[in-house]
Design a protein around this motif. Structure first.
Motif, PDB file in Angstrom:
ATOM      1  N   UNK A 188     -51.763  12.428  59.905  1.00  0.00           N
ATOM      2  CA  UNK A 188     -51.841  12.739  58.470  1.00  0.00           C
ATOM      3  C   UNK A 188     -53.206  12.345  57.910  1.00  0.00           C
ATOM      4  N   UNK A 189     -53.710  11.176  58.284  1.00  0.00           N
ATOM      5  CA  UNK A 189     -55.023  10.720  57.803  1.00  0.00           C
ATOM      6  C   UNK A 189     -56.128  11.655  58.278  1.00  0.00           C
ATOM      7  N   UNK A 190     -56.012  12.126  59.521  1.00  0.00           N
ATOM      8  CA  UNK A 190     -57.019  13.041  60.047  1.00  0.00           C
ATOM      9  C   UNK A 190     -57.016  14.365  59.281  1.00  0.00           C
ATOM     10  N   UNK A 191     -55.823  14.866  58.952  1.00  0.00           N
ATOM     11  CA  UNK A 191     -55.713  16.127  58.205  1.00  0.00           C
ATOM     12  C   UNK A 191     -56.292  15.957  56.805  1.00  0.00           C
ATOM     13  N   UNK A 192     -55.988  14.820  56.159  1.00  0.00           N
ATOM     14  CA  UNK A 192     -56.519  14.561  54.822  1.00  0.00           C
ATOM     15  C   UNK A 192     -58.039  14.523  54.840  1.00  0.00           C
ATOM     16  N   UNK A 193     -58.623  13.795  55.805  1.00  0.00           N
ATOM     17  CA  UNK A 193     -60.079  13.702  55.894  1.00  0.00           C
ATOM     18  C   UNK A 193     -60.712  15.052  56.221  1.00  0.00           C
ATOM     19  N   UNK A 194     -60.052  15.835  57.064  1.00  0.00           N
ATOM     20  CA  UNK A 194     -60.597  17.140  57.448  1.00  0.00           C
ATOM     21  C   UNK A 194     -60.614  18.120  56.285  1.00  0.00           C
ATOM     22  N   UNK A 195     -59.753  17.895  55.285  1.00  0.00           N
ATOM     23  CA  UNK A 195     -59.668  18.805  54.140  1.00  0.00           C
ATOM     24  C   UNK A 195     -60.206  18.193  52.851  1.00  0.00           C
ATOM     25  N   UNK A 196     -60.898  17.069  52.967  1.00  0.00           N
ATOM     26  CA  UNK A 196     -61.480  16.411  51.795  1.00  0.00           C
ATOM     27  C   UNK A 196     -62.805  17.070  51.404  1.00  0.00           C
ATOM     28  N   UNK A 209     -65.259   9.299  52.157  1.00  0.00           N
ATOM     29  CA  UNK A 209     -64.070   9.035  51.336  1.00  0.00           C
ATOM     30  C   UNK A 209     -63.201  10.290  51.234  1.00  0.00           C
ATOM     31  N   UNK A 210     -61.905  10.098  51.138  1.00  0.00           N
ATOM     32  CA  UNK A 210     -60.999  11.239  50.984  1.00  0.00           C
ATOM     33  C   UNK A 210     -60.979  11.678  49.522  1.00  0.00           C
ATOM     34  N   UNK A 211     -61.044  12.979  49.326  1.00  0.00           N
ATOM     35  CA  UNK A 211     -61.015  13.540  47.968  1.00  0.00           C
ATOM     36  C   UNK A 211     -60.199  14.823  48.020  1.00  0.00           C
ATOM     37  N   UNK A 212     -58.897  14.672  47.916  1.00  0.00           N
ATOM     38  CA  UNK A 212     -57.982  15.814  47.983  1.00  0.00           C
ATOM     39  C   UNK A 212     -57.000  15.732  46.822  1.00  0.00           C
ATOM     40  N   UNK A 213     -56.216  16.795  46.671  1.00  0.00           N
ATOM     41  CA  UNK A 213     -55.170  16.789  45.661  1.00  0.00           C
ATOM     42  C   UNK A 213     -55.382  17.853  44.591  1.00  0.00           C
TER      43      UNK A 213
END
Length: 333
Positions: free
Chosen positions: A20-28, A112-116
């Motif tokens: 999940x963390x990898x997917x979040x970072x890949x789409x940030x 840094x993650x920036x999604x949502x």
């Protein structure tokens, strides 16, 4: 909205925390991804949430988007949501890029993650605040600003800056929607019709009537213009589709900052896009021909107002009845 819920249910329950963390970072939409031209993250980041959010927490967002769809239609909702999300992300990227390069920020911020959905939803909220009636705007516009400024005063993060930018972009989008309610309308067949009124105030009120008929699908409009001439023989026009230089600068700047991100110069892209599109809009004449509008107005007595429409012929009887009741007189072709 359903896609966001499904994706995050899968991420929360069907994959490991590491995946999940990898997917979040890949789409940030962070500096690292955009520097490496992973431009798809400008879209996919809106579908991924950084935290475990329950379905109940998505209800306010669902209500906000539903209201916007009712007022604007689904096409404009998608444009405001996704374009504002992309533009806000690009502007934040540009600011972070400058901050890291000049050693104002640590290098860790690039990963840094920036999604949502927050950028898009803040933009939709800002646009709604500006498109609602005046009485509601007096309260909602300051409230929208307050919601994003308070976190910044309390030591906010770059995400809070993105929220502020998103709300400002929403205000611009709402302003554009109010000024050009028929932008993007295209009819397969249309007919130019004109109505004369006692003054420009009546003509502008009749314009509101025609737009309401269009909104309720009782008549279909491609363009609508309220105009008059003053004692100095100057023509004053309010258009609902054709872009002015200011409209072109706004639209071109938005796309320019996104395209500029491809080559790592979002802020320069903003300037180039704004200038280029402003010049194009100034020379391009969409919808009702400006010369035809001027001829129609000059043929009327000074001070009288005119409402010119490009409309589907099938809706002309409905328009004529409504505008005649509003004080209008059909003008012969």
């Amino acid at each position: 909205m359903l896609i966001v819920i499904v994706i995050n249910v899968v991420l929360n329950h069907a994959v490991s925390a590491e995946t999940r963390s990898q997917i979040v970072l890949a789409n940030s939409t962070n500096v690292d991804n955009l520097q490496h031209h992973r431009i798809w993250t400008l879209v996919t980041s809106a579908f991924v949430l950084d935290e475990r959010v329950g379905v109940a927490a998505m209800i306010p967002l669902l209500l906000l988007l539903s209201l916007a769809e009712v007022l604007w239609g689904w096409r404009r909702l998608l444009v405001v949501f996704f374009l504002s999300n992309a533009v806000a992300s690009c502007l934040v990227y540009g600011l972070l890029l400058v901050g890291v390069r000049d050693n104002w920020l640590g290098g860790a911020v690039t990963m840094a993650s920036d999604v949502g959905t927050s950028y898009g939803s803040h933009a939709v909220g800002g646009a709604l605040a500006l498109t609602l009636p005046v009485r509601a705007r007096r309260y909602l516009v300051p409230l929208a600003v307050l919601v994003v400024v308070v976190p910044l005063l309390n030591g906010g993060t770059f995400t809070d800056i993105g929220h502020l930018l998103a709300v400002l972009l929403g205000f611009v989008a709402g302003w554009q929607i109010r000024r050009r309610p028929l932008a993007g309308c295209r009819l397969r067949r249309d007919q130019a019709v004109a109505y004369s009124f006692a003054d420009v105030t009546q003509a502008r009120a009749a314009l509101g009537t025609a737009l309401r008929l269009h909104g309720h699908r009782q008549a279909r409009l491609d363009d609508a213009v309220a105009a008059c001439s003053d004692r100095a023989a100057r023509i004053h026009v309010r258009e609902t589709r054709d872009m002015s230089a200011i409209d072109g600068a706004v639209a071109g700047g938005a796309w320019g900052v996104v395209l500029g991100t491809f080559v790592g110069i979002p802020l320069i892209g903003l300037a180039i896009g704004a200038v280029t599109s402003a010049a194009a809009a100034h020379w391009h004449d969409a919808g009702l021909n400006d010369a035809a509008v001027e001829r129609t107005v000059r043929a009327l007595p000074t001070g009288r107002g005119a409402l010119l429409l490009l409309a589907d012929p099938a809706g002309k009887p409905t328009l004529t009845r409504a505008l005649t009741r509003a004080g209008g007189t059909p003008v012969p072709s």
